[in-house]
Design a protein around this motif. Structure first.
Motif, PDB file in Angstrom:
ATOM      1  N   UNK A  15      46.508  38.119  51.685  1.00 44.36           N
ATOM      2  CA  UNK A  15      47.905  38.152  51.838  1.00 44.36           C
ATOM      3  C   UNK A  15      48.538  39.087  50.614  1.00 44.36           C
ATOM      4  N   UNK A  16      48.196  39.228  49.429  1.00 48.20           N
ATOM      5  CA  UNK A  16      48.598  40.249  48.668  1.00 48.20           C
ATOM      6  C   UNK A  16      48.361  41.478  49.066  1.00 48.20           C
ATOM      7  N   UNK A  17      47.056  41.772  49.468  1.00 48.01           N
ATOM      8  CA  UNK A  17      46.409  43.210  49.812  1.00 48.01           C
ATOM      9  C   UNK A  17      47.272  43.947  50.797  1.00 48.01           C
ATOM     10  N   UNK A  18      48.200  43.165  51.629  1.00 52.66           N
ATOM     11  CA  UNK A  18      49.052  43.884  52.435  1.00 52.66           C
ATOM     12  C   UNK A  18      49.789  44.824  51.830  1.00 52.66           C
ATOM     13  N   UNK A  19      49.971  44.699  50.437  1.00 50.87           N
ATOM     14  CA  UNK A  19      50.890  45.562  49.792  1.00 50.87           C
ATOM     15  C   UNK A  19      50.351  46.883  49.679  1.00 50.87           C
ATOM     16  N   UNK A  20      48.760  47.122  50.173  1.00 53.87           N
ATOM     17  CA  UNK A  20      48.517  48.464  50.129  1.00 53.87           C
ATOM     18  C   UNK A  20      49.211  49.155  51.203  1.00 53.87           C
ATOM     19  N   UNK A  21      49.722  48.486  52.158  1.00 55.49           N
ATOM     20  CA  UNK A  21      50.420  49.499  53.226  1.00 55.49           C
ATOM     21  C   UNK A  21      51.877  49.934  52.726  1.00 55.49           C
ATOM     22  N   UNK A  22      52.063  49.262  51.406  1.00 53.68           N
ATOM     23  CA  UNK A  22      53.577  49.809  50.772  1.00 53.68           C
ATOM     24  C   UNK A  22      53.199  50.622  49.365  1.00 53.68           C
ATOM     25  N   UNK A  23      52.078  50.997  49.300  1.00 58.28           N
ATOM     26  CA  UNK A  23      51.906  52.056  48.303  1.00 58.28           C
ATOM     27  C   UNK A  23      50.962  51.701  47.118  1.00 58.28           C
ATOM     28  N   UNK A  24      50.695  50.317  47.209  1.00 62.57           N
ATOM     29  CA  UNK A  24      49.682  49.700  45.965  1.00 62.57           C
ATOM     30  C   UNK A  24      48.206  49.984  46.384  1.00 62.57           C
ATOM     31  N   UNK A  25      47.369  49.808  45.419  1.00 59.30           N
ATOM     32  CA  UNK A  25      45.903  50.164  45.590  1.00 59.30           C
ATOM     33  C   UNK A  25      45.149  48.784  44.814  1.00 59.30           C
ATOM     34  N   UNK A  26      45.178  47.850  45.814  1.00 62.73           N
ATOM     35  CA  UNK A  26      44.558  46.618  45.649  1.00 62.73           C
ATOM     36  C   UNK A  26      43.195  46.380  46.265  1.00 62.73           C
ATOM     37  N   UNK A  27      42.509  45.898  45.408  1.00 65.47           N
ATOM     38  CA  UNK A  27      40.955  45.861  45.809  1.00 65.47           C
ATOM     39  C   UNK A  27      40.651  44.176  45.778  1.00 65.47           C
ATOM     40  N   UNK A  28      40.236  43.799  46.811  1.00 60.76           N
ATOM     41  CA  UNK A  28      39.798  42.107  46.728  1.00 60.76           C
ATOM     42  C   UNK A  28      38.181  42.055  46.309  1.00 60.76           C
ATOM     43  N   UNK A  29      38.057  41.147  45.284  1.00 60.84           N
ATOM     44  CA  UNK A  29      36.854  41.236  44.556  1.00 60.84           C
ATOM     45  C   UNK A  29      36.097  39.939  44.849  1.00 60.84           C
TER      46      UNK A  29
END
Length: 273
Positions: free
Chosen positions: A134-148
């Motif tokens: 759910x948080x990783x959706x913000x990759x579509x808005x410029x963030x660089x989130x990696x689920x580990x």
């Protein structure tokens, strides 16, 4: 996507830039916050609300970006009716993250950690927990989130272990190079250590020492969280020493309103205050 921040300091304001550029709406509560936070929110053209509960009613995702000591209270301030995604992105131990997230009764929860300076372009953010996508959706808005991982505590655990190393190195650099500075051999020592640590050692060491002078108080607080995390496995002897060093530096340099320009300026201030 509507994104809310609890706390609006360096982390929130920096991530806001990418979010706004990429089409997200950003909200924060500035009630009871410092003039610095209020001015920063205004400068970034962020939507403001009167309370954190009001924030919860406005947004899809909330990012908690406060001081370690405020992490649990921040989660508690949201209330029990938030059904969006709550992300703890603070520099706190896994135990504190778990305690904070227990306050989010109906929403989804994510453990997150910024790895390195938030001012770096596309700084990496680690995320764990079953709701991390759910948080990783913000990759579509410029963030660089990696689920580990799928467990709460994994992302913050990595953050704490990294901090144990990096902040320990920063404290050691300060102590070592202050002695070299007093002996008049600091430049020579950069060369000698650089022979084994690589050509970027001097630049990195200077940056660490200047940053230590300005952020010593915050780093001392973060090292308490590191000790909490490490103490589950062993006596964190070095982490305790690192915290004491930051405390010593903070006691003298807590009145700085900007970073020193050079490490020697930092050492001069250290001697005078």
């Amino acid at each position: 996507m509507k994104v809310g921040f609890i706390g609006f300091g360096e982390v929130a304001s920096t991530l806001t830039i990418e979010l706004l550029i990429n089409g997200a709406e950003v909200f924060t509560c500035v009630e009871g916050r410092s003039d610095f936070s209020r001015n920063l929110a205004q400068e970034k053209n962020v939507n403001t609300v009167p309370t954190n509960e009001a924030l919860a009613q406005k947004v899809d995702i909330i990012l908690s970006a406060v001081t370690p000591a405020a992490a649990i209270d921040a989660a508690a301030s949201i209330g029990t009716n938030f059904k969006g995604t709550y992300v703890d992105i603070n520099n706190v131990s896994p135990e504190v993250v778990k305690s904070a997230l227990q306050h989010i009764k109906q929403g989804k929860v994510v453990d997150a950690a910024i790895i390195g300076s938030v001012n770096r372009k596309k700084v990496q953010i680690l995320a764990s927990g079953k709701d991390a996508p759910e948080f990783a959706q913000l990759n579509d808005f410029g963030l660089n989130i990696k689920i580990i991982g799928t467990e709460i505590g994994q992302a913050s655990g990595i953050k704490m272990l990294r901090s144990s190393y990096t902040k320990g190195v920063s404290a050691l650099l300060w102590e070592t190079f202050y002695a070299a500075y007093k002996m008049g051999v600091d430049e020579e020592l950069f060369d000698v250590i650089g022979n084994t640590e690589g050509s970027e050692f001097k630049k990195s060491a200077i940056s660490r020492m200047i940053s230590t002078a300005f952020h010593a108080s915050r780093r001392q607080e973060e090292m308490k969280e590191v000790q909490l995390a490490l103490s589950l496995f062993e006596d964190p002897v070095l982490a305790k020493s690192t915290e004491r060093k930051f405390h010593q530096i903070a006691q003298k340099l807590k009145r700085l309103d900007k970073k020193p320009d050079t490490y020697r300026e930092a050492f001069l201030l250290w001697e005078k205050l």
